[in-house]
Scaffold this motif. Structure first.
Motif, PDB file in Angstrom:
ATOM      1  N   MET A 232       0.700  -1.123  -0.065  1.00 41.74           N
ATOM      2  CA  MET A 232       0.007   0.072  -0.098  1.00 41.74           C
ATOM      3  C   MET A 232       0.801   1.155   0.019  1.00 41.74           C
ATOM      4  O   MET A 232       0.509   2.284  -0.726  1.00 41.74           O
ATOM      5  CB  MET A 232      -1.077  -0.044   1.119  1.00 41.74           C
ATOM      6  N   ALA A 236       0.763   3.794  -2.940  1.00 38.10           N
ATOM      7  CA  ALA A 236       0.171   5.106  -2.736  1.00 38.10           C
ATOM      8  C   ALA A 236       1.321   6.290  -3.013  1.00 38.10           C
ATOM      9  O   ALA A 236       0.799   7.320  -3.400  1.00 38.10           O
ATOM     10  CB  ALA A 236      -0.050   5.320  -1.441  1.00 38.10           C
ATOM     11  N   HIS A 241      -2.911   8.681  -7.638  1.00 44.05           N
ATOM     12  CA  HIS A 241      -4.043   8.236  -7.548  1.00 44.05           C
ATOM     13  C   HIS A 241      -5.189   9.275  -7.773  1.00 44.05           C
ATOM     14  O   HIS A 241      -5.015  10.409  -7.367  1.00 44.05           O
ATOM     15  CB  HIS A 241      -4.509   7.548  -6.066  1.00 44.05           C
ATOM     16  N   ILE A 378      -7.194   2.097  -2.476  1.00 47.19           N
ATOM     17  CA  ILE A 378      -5.826   2.288  -3.012  1.00 47.19           C
ATOM     18  C   ILE A 378      -5.488   1.018  -3.994  1.00 47.19           C
ATOM     19  O   ILE A 378      -5.807   0.035  -3.838  1.00 47.19           O
ATOM     20  CB  ILE A 378      -4.607   2.107  -1.803  1.00 47.19           C
TER      21      ILE A 378
END
Length: 446
Positions: A232, A236, A241, A378
């Protein structure tokens, strides 16, 4: 026959180590070929290891809770005749003359006839308590070994693994004074966890650490949690995103699902709105290929996948898992429903293989099952799109120029903005919503 040592195999996907959860065998036991000998936990799954050899177990090279690197020894086997010749396969008794050391379950101990025992640590001073029950709120450095009173005694280090030692150190527990329940007296993680939060003994009370409240506890980070956290963070802080939301009227889709459940060809299959959404998504990705792609910075390319390997997020006792249905775009509704049901059940039971947890190209997560309306998921590393389904609720909704109670849900699409433009993401999300609102549109959009 010369002894055979089974080494931890490469379980796939570049995994470099595994933790031994439990042994299914013991020293001295006869093991058949392909018999399950242990369960090990990787960063992705709990895996049962079958034995590649048949014979008598001579030695287990790791205790439960110990992390073993790929290629590291696990079990040594010998044939039954060789064990009989030794006269002492378990190391429980026998002559230890000539300075030979008696084999034990893990490693070697002092000769049984030597009379020597491991030196025991003396009581530490108040400044350096060596109790095994220091409160979790006041971790301290471990006390040093005191000199053994018996000059003939040999100082022997407490058997444990680095993760167990760290756990003890983090909680101020003096591991040398812990009575281990593992093989050959090894201190296991369970032994340390049993002491965490135990009442203080023979100690003066110490002031509480600032910001700590009664009842705090420390939870060991599991292999799955550690792998999920790394994935993650990598995702990220690597992929830019973006998330778009769309609330849709699912009333007709819900009615269709109920009708399909009663169909003779589907009555034995578990169907729900997630199954139908998965079917729509896998078909639409053939048109919106950017959502089924990945950014390949090393080769300065965008890789558009030819197949849809659909990941389905599953909450389990071990943490978040994302098992994958391979080639989902070519599966019928029935086949897709059966495979989704199977991987979800295996995921919750902790029985997925590493192969079933890798290779996804697009993922779906259903946060609605927890009563949540929406979220911003995510991206799994290497994927450019993930769809979150919110809970299905009856809400006042405009329908045929009137306000009516309709089944609605909010969809959230996160995407990698390096690969997917806002226009394509919006059209993809709108296409999903259009078919869910009117399943009869499926032939037009898919």
């Amino acid at each position: 026959m010369a002894p055979n040592t089974f080494k931890l195999p490469d379980l796939g996907e570049g995994l470099t180590e595994s933790e031994v959860l439990n042994w299914k065998i013991q020293v001295g036991e006869h093991v058949a070929l392909n018999q399950i000998i242990a369960e090990v936990e990787t960063a992705k799954a709990v895996v049962e290891l079958p034995s590649p050899f048949a014979g008598i177990v001579q030695k287990l090279h790791a205790s439960a809770g110990e992390v073993v690197p790929v290629g590291g020894p696990l079990v040594t086997f010998g044939d039954e005749a060789a064990e009989s010749d030794t006269g002492n396969p378990r190391g429980e008794s026998g002559d230890a003359g000539s300075g030979d050391r008696t084999p034990t379950l893990v490693g070697y101990g002092a000769p049984a006839t030597s009379g020597h025992r491991p030196a025991r640590r003396g009581r530490a001073s108040q400044n350096q308590p060596s109790a095994t029950v220091l409160p979790a709120a006041t971790p301290q450095a471990s006390a040093h070994n005191s000199q053994a009173e018996d000059s003939g005694a040999r100082r022997t280090a407490t058997r444990s693994t680095p993760p167990v030692r760290k756990l003890a150190r983090d909680h101020g527990i003096e591991i040398s004074s812990v009575r281990g329940t593992g093989a050959d007296g090894a201190v296991l993680r369970a032994d340390i966890e049993a002491l965490i939060g135990a009442p203080q003994q023979d100690m003066q009370p110490e002031p509480a650490t600032t910001g700590t409240v009664a009842g705090d506890r420390r939870v060991k980070i599991s292999a799955v949690r550690r792998a999920t956290a790394k994935a993650m963070v990598d995702s990220a802080f690597t992929a830019p995103h973006a998330t778009e939301f769309l609330t849709v009227d699912l009333t007709e889709s819900m009615q269709l699902v109920e009708k399909l459940r009663k169909h003779p060809l589907l009555k034995d299959v578990k169907l729900n709105i997630t199954t139908l959404t998965s079917l729509i998504v896998t078909r639409l990705l053939g048109t919106y290929r950017a959502l089924n792609s990945r950014w390949d910075a090393a080769n300065d390319e965008i890789v558009e996948f030819g197949s849809v390997h659909l990941g389905m997020a599953v909450a389990s006792d071990r943490g978040l898992l994302v098992p994958v249905v391979k080639d989902a775009q070519s599966k019928s509704l029935r086949d897709l429903a059966e495979e989704l049901t199977q991987i979800i059940e295996l995921g919750r039971a902790g029985k997925l293989s590493p192969a079933q947890l890798s290779g996804g190209t697009f993922s779906i997560t259903n946060v609605g099952v927890f009563g949540v309306d929406a979220g911003t998921p995510i991206l799994p590393p290497g994927q450019s799109g993930i769809l979150a389904l919110g809970q299905v609720k009856r809400r006042p909704w405009e329908f045929e120029d009137q306000v009516a109670l309709r089944h609605t849900s909010t969809l959230a699409l996160s995407f990698d903005h390096r690969v997917v433009d806002g226009k394509e993401a919006s059209e993809f999300l709108a296409g999903i919503g259009a078919v869910l609102e009117d399943p009869g549109m499926m032939n037009i959009f898919i």
